[in-house]
Design a protein around this motif. Structure first.
Motif, mmCIF file in Angstrom:
data_model
loop_
_atom_site.group_PDB
_atom_site.id
_atom_site.type_symbol
_atom_site.label_atom_id
_atom_site.label_comp_id
_atom_site.label_asym_id
_atom_site.label_seq_id
_atom_site.Cartn_x
_atom_site.Cartn_y
_atom_site.Cartn_z
ATOM 1 N N GLN A 245 0.742 -1.267 -0.121
ATOM 2 C CA GLN A 245 -0.069 0.033 -0.077
ATOM 3 C C GLN A 245 0.796 1.406 -0.156
ATOM 4 O O GLN A 245 0.717 2.119 -0.709
ATOM 5 C CB GLN A 245 -0.956 0.065 1.325
ATOM 6 C CG GLN A 245 -1.960 -1.162 1.112
ATOM 7 C CD GLN A 245 -2.662 -1.441 2.429
ATOM 8 O OE1 GLN A 245 -2.668 -0.560 3.328
ATOM 9 N NE2 GLN A 245 -3.171 -2.543 2.686
ATOM 10 N N HIS A 246 1.915 1.048 0.842
ATOM 11 C CA HIS A 246 2.749 2.354 0.919
ATOM 12 C C HIS A 246 3.423 2.548 -0.121
ATOM 13 O O HIS A 246 3.863 3.913 -0.923
ATOM 14 C CB HIS A 246 3.658 2.435 2.071
ATOM 15 C CG HIS A 246 3.033 2.727 3.402
ATOM 16 N ND1 HIS A 246 3.549 2.414 4.490
ATOM 17 C CD2 HIS A 246 1.683 3.079 3.669
ATOM 18 C CE1 HIS A 246 2.657 2.782 5.393
ATOM 19 N NE2 HIS A 246 1.578 2.970 5.092
ATOM 20 N N ALA A 247 4.209 1.549 -0.773
ATOM 21 C CA ALA A 247 5.107 1.638 -2.209
ATOM 22 C C ALA A 247 4.188 2.067 -3.322
ATOM 23 O O ALA A 247 4.665 2.848 -4.072
ATOM 24 C CB ALA A 247 5.449 0.093 -2.464
ATOM 25 N N THR A 248 2.697 1.504 -3.316
ATOM 26 C CA THR A 248 2.040 2.254 -4.459
ATOM 27 C C THR A 248 1.836 3.420 -4.486
ATOM 28 O O THR A 248 1.889 4.378 -5.538
ATOM 29 C CB THR A 248 0.510 1.342 -4.268
ATOM 30 O OG1 THR A 248 0.952 0.013 -4.418
ATOM 31 C CG2 THR A 248 -0.090 1.417 -5.633
ATOM 32 N N ALA A 249 1.344 3.926 -3.250
ATOM 33 C CA ALA A 249 1.454 5.376 -2.777
ATOM 34 C C ALA A 249 2.515 6.138 -3.364
ATOM 35 O O ALA A 249 2.428 7.229 -3.745
ATOM 36 C CB ALA A 249 0.916 5.688 -1.529
ATOM 37 N N ALA A 250 3.616 5.688 -2.960
ATOM 38 C CA ALA A 250 5.031 6.393 -3.175
ATOM 39 C C ALA A 250 5.373 6.457 -4.541
ATOM 40 O O ALA A 250 5.638 7.643 -5.405
ATOM 41 C CB ALA A 250 6.115 5.744 -2.538
ATOM 42 N N VAL A 252 2.977 6.623 -6.950
ATOM 43 C CA VAL A 252 2.076 7.575 -7.763
ATOM 44 C C VAL A 252 2.598 8.916 -7.399
ATOM 45 O O VAL A 252 2.373 9.925 -8.364
ATOM 46 C CB VAL A 252 0.643 7.197 -6.864
ATOM 47 C CG1 VAL A 252 -0.516 8.510 -7.579
ATOM 48 C CG2 VAL A 252 -0.062 6.217 -7.523
ATOM 49 N N GLN A 253 3.221 9.136 -6.109
ATOM 50 C CA GLN A 253 3.739 10.516 -5.879
ATOM 51 C C GLN A 253 5.226 10.627 -6.194
ATOM 52 O O GLN A 253 5.669 11.689 -5.899
ATOM 53 C CB GLN A 253 3.528 10.583 -4.215
ATOM 54 C CG GLN A 253 2.050 10.582 -3.754
ATOM 55 C CD GLN A 253 2.111 10.204 -2.253
ATOM 56 O OE1 GLN A 253 3.097 10.514 -1.593
ATOM 57 N NE2 GLN A 253 0.894 10.026 -1.689
ATOM 58 N N LYS A 254 5.751 9.719 -6.888
ATOM 59 C CA LYS A 254 7.033 9.828 -7.449
ATOM 60 C C LYS A 254 8.348 9.948 -6.365
ATOM 61 O O LYS A 254 9.000 10.744 -6.448
ATOM 62 C CB LYS A 254 7.105 10.953 -8.478
ATOM 63 C CG LYS A 254 6.410 10.813 -9.833
ATOM 64 C CD LYS A 254 6.482 11.880 -10.718
ATOM 65 C CE LYS A 254 5.509 11.638 -12.143
ATOM 66 N NZ LYS A 254 5.890 12.670 -13.229
ATOM 67 N N GLN A 255 8.155 9.199 -5.436
ATOM 68 C CA GLN A 255 8.704 8.985 -4.406
ATOM 69 C C GLN A 255 9.368 7.578 -4.210
ATOM 70 O O GLN A 255 8.537 6.599 -4.825
ATOM 71 C CB GLN A 255 7.966 9.529 -3.094
ATOM 72 C CG GLN A 255 7.473 10.754 -2.826
ATOM 73 C CD GLN A 255 6.664 11.030 -1.698
ATOM 74 O OE1 GLN A 255 6.393 10.400 -1.038
ATOM 75 N NE2 GLN A 255 6.288 12.428 -1.583
#
Length: 262
Positions: A245-250, A252-255
């Motif tokens: 979940q965190h990696a997917t969000a990162a 998307v946010q290009k982090q």
């Protein structure tokens, strides 16, 4: 102590075979310690990668033949029961470890010592690293999972050659065959290279790594249907992790994602 265990703050457990005077050959005490330690590390969520190393100039000379001869002469049957009591559980734990395992193979890995190294996900060697499938030299068949790992790494025909002829495999040849996955410039660089790799793996998605290993174990010998079923289970497991979940969000946010192993 026959076995040393060190844990780093990065989540790496360094397991060191510590019988350098006997080329780290496997006596009963060392086999029991290794079996029990691997089980403990498997169940410890704070451990996210394992390095299997050895003290001295050899990785592991295989079964301690002095102890083996004493057992044969005593006629207790303990010399052969060690396969079911020690080697099989060790192979099951190493081969099925739900986190990455890196073997730092400095010097000779013979017999069951070679088997231990080949059960690791990554094997780092140096110029003096060598493998010897020594079983036939003492009138024995292979053990500790060698009949499962070796053909998968080098192919069936080469596995037959290595096991029946029981001739040493030098570092360059082993690297070419895939028996080594990293070849360090010097023997002194073997353990640091293995630790660097383990640190990288310990910072990764531990649960996903375990599921990928499970997929490959099935896909390497099962049917397509078997592989697809395991893949579906694996993705369901990974999909519910915080890491995903965190990696997917990162992404998307290009982090850059930060994995916690959960």
């Amino acid at each position: 102590m026959e076995l040393l265990v060190e844990r780093t703050e990065n989540g790496v457990a360094i397991v060191t075979l510590n019988r350098p005077e006997a080329l780290n050959s496997l006596n009963n005490a060392l086999k029991v310690a290794l079996r029990d330690t691997l089980q403990e590390l498997r169940d410890d969520a704070t451990v996210r990668a394992i390095v299997l190393a050895a003290a001295g100039r050899a990785f592991c000379g295989g079964q301690d033949l002095r102890e083996h001869v004493e057992s044969l002469e005593a006629g207790t049957g303990a010399s052969l029961s060690t396969v079911t009591e020690h080697y099989n559980p060790i192979a099951t734990l190493l081969g099925g470890m739900p986190k990455p395992v890196v073997a730092a193979v400095r010097g000779m890995a013979a017999g069951a010592g070679a088997s231990l190294a080949l059960l690791a996900d990554f094997r780092v060697g140096g110029p003096k690293t060598a493998f010897l499938m020594a079983f036939a030299n003492v009138g024995l068949a292979g053990d500790t999972g060698i009949s499962w790992t070796l053909p998968r790494i080098v192919g069936h025909a080469k596995a037959v050659e290595l096991l029946l002829l029981a001739e040493p495999v030098d570092a360059q040849t082993a690297f070419g065959l895939g028996m080594l996955t990293r070849l360090a410039e010097t023997d002194d660089d073997v353990l640091p290279t293995a630790l660097e790799l383990a640190d990288r793996l310990a910072a990764g998605p531990t649960i996903a790594y375990g599921q990928i290993k499970r997929e490959l174990a099935t896909g390497g010998s099962g049917s397509l249907a078997d592989a697809l079923a395991v893949e579906a289970e694996a993705q369901a497991t990974c999909g519910h992790t915080t890491d995903h979940q965190h990696a997917t969000a990162a992404f998307v946010q290009k982090q850059k994602p930060v994995f916690k192993g959960a």
